[in-house]
Design an enzyme around this catalytic site. Sequence first.
Site, mmCIF file in Angstrom:
data_model
loop_
_atom_site.group_PDB
_atom_site.id
_atom_site.type_symbol
_atom_site.label_atom_id
_atom_site.label_comp_id
_atom_site.label_asym_id
_atom_site.label_seq_id
_atom_site.Cartn_x
_atom_site.Cartn_y
_atom_site.Cartn_z
ATOM 1 N N LYS A 85 -18.127 57.168 28.754
ATOM 2 C CA LYS A 85 -18.585 57.886 27.711
ATOM 3 C C LYS A 85 -17.901 59.374 27.629
ATOM 4 O O LYS A 85 -17.433 60.029 28.604
ATOM 5 C CB LYS A 85 -20.199 58.277 27.936
ATOM 6 C CG LYS A 85 -20.663 58.922 29.057
ATOM 7 C CD LYS A 85 -20.646 60.177 29.266
ATOM 8 C CE LYS A 85 -21.352 61.016 30.391
ATOM 9 N NZ LYS A 85 -21.036 62.299 30.468
ATOM 10 N N ASP A 139 -27.788 59.153 33.831
ATOM 11 C CA ASP A 139 -26.990 58.627 32.811
ATOM 12 C C ASP A 139 -27.303 56.953 32.750
ATOM 13 O O ASP A 139 -26.440 56.409 31.754
ATOM 14 C CB ASP A 139 -25.487 58.950 32.754
ATOM 15 C CG ASP A 139 -25.375 60.479 32.525
ATOM 16 O OD1 ASP A 139 -26.091 61.163 32.007
ATOM 17 O OD2 ASP A 139 -24.099 60.874 32.731
#
Length: 301
Positions: A17, A154
Amino acid sequence: MLCQPAIRSLTVLAPAKLNLFLRVVRRRSDGFHDLETVMTAINLFDTLHFESSETSEISLRVVMAQSRNSHSFPAESIPTGADNLVLRAAHLLREYAGGTAGVRMTLVKRIPSAAGMGGGSSDAAAALGGLNRFWNLARTRVELLDLAGQLGSDVGFFLGGRSTAICRGRGELVEPLELPTCLHFVIARPASGLSTPEVFRHCRPGDKQRSLSEFVDSLKGQRLDRMVRLLLNDLQSPAESLNEDVKNLRQKFDLLPVLGHQMSGSGTSYFGVCASSRHARMIAARLSASGVPWVYVARSC
Ligand code: C5P
């Protein structure tokens, strides 16, 4: 997370990401920080492979993918013991579901570690989602999200299956965001990494007043010119003070014709927003020629 099921084995892709917007809102009493961040998954993947085991052992082998960039990231930098997030995820899920089955896992690493690209978290999400199918546990998304939160801030984002999301709280409160178009990036990672807790320790919450909603509106409205002016990462300044390589990358990007640029997460990876994949490849060639050890061209979908 994408799955390719097969008899007695399963392969799951774990994407990296980038943080397009990251505001540190406040320091909390539990040692974490409340965030407002926009994360987007990109087409750079680790691969997690599951094979059935005759015993109840949960084992993991970590392999560095062969690429022209791989020399910069030795296998020793990835923990393979009990503190590896894939092993922790597998044990947590099995304990939660009350199972006894074992599994033999092979993790092929392509995402640089200590780079703010979520590699470890994505691998953990791939382990949770993949083993839920592989062991046929039928645990719900809500149950898996709860386990994800226990593994890291996350991890929930990567379980979502959506490529872009607004994440709040310490990062675990995930609101999917539909992007009307693909974004193109060039990503650079210096030879050195950074420790996430160390960077957070040096940040000053609320330093810059920027509006998440304005940023999201520019993304949704495909206002790339506006979006790049609203890029934000409150962790970049502490990262630059801790690591000269990040500052050097910013200075390099300042001289390149990208639309906008910033560090991802807690660093040390650094990305430029480009108009097209061709544009990103052109910038990548210039970064590689200038001696940056790891350069990658990626898109958000
Ligand atoms: O949740 P995760 O294990 O990824 O966090 C690693 C460390 O980063 C935490 O122990 C904490 O020091 C810091 N952190 C933080 N605030 C967050 C996320 C992480 O302070 N929202």
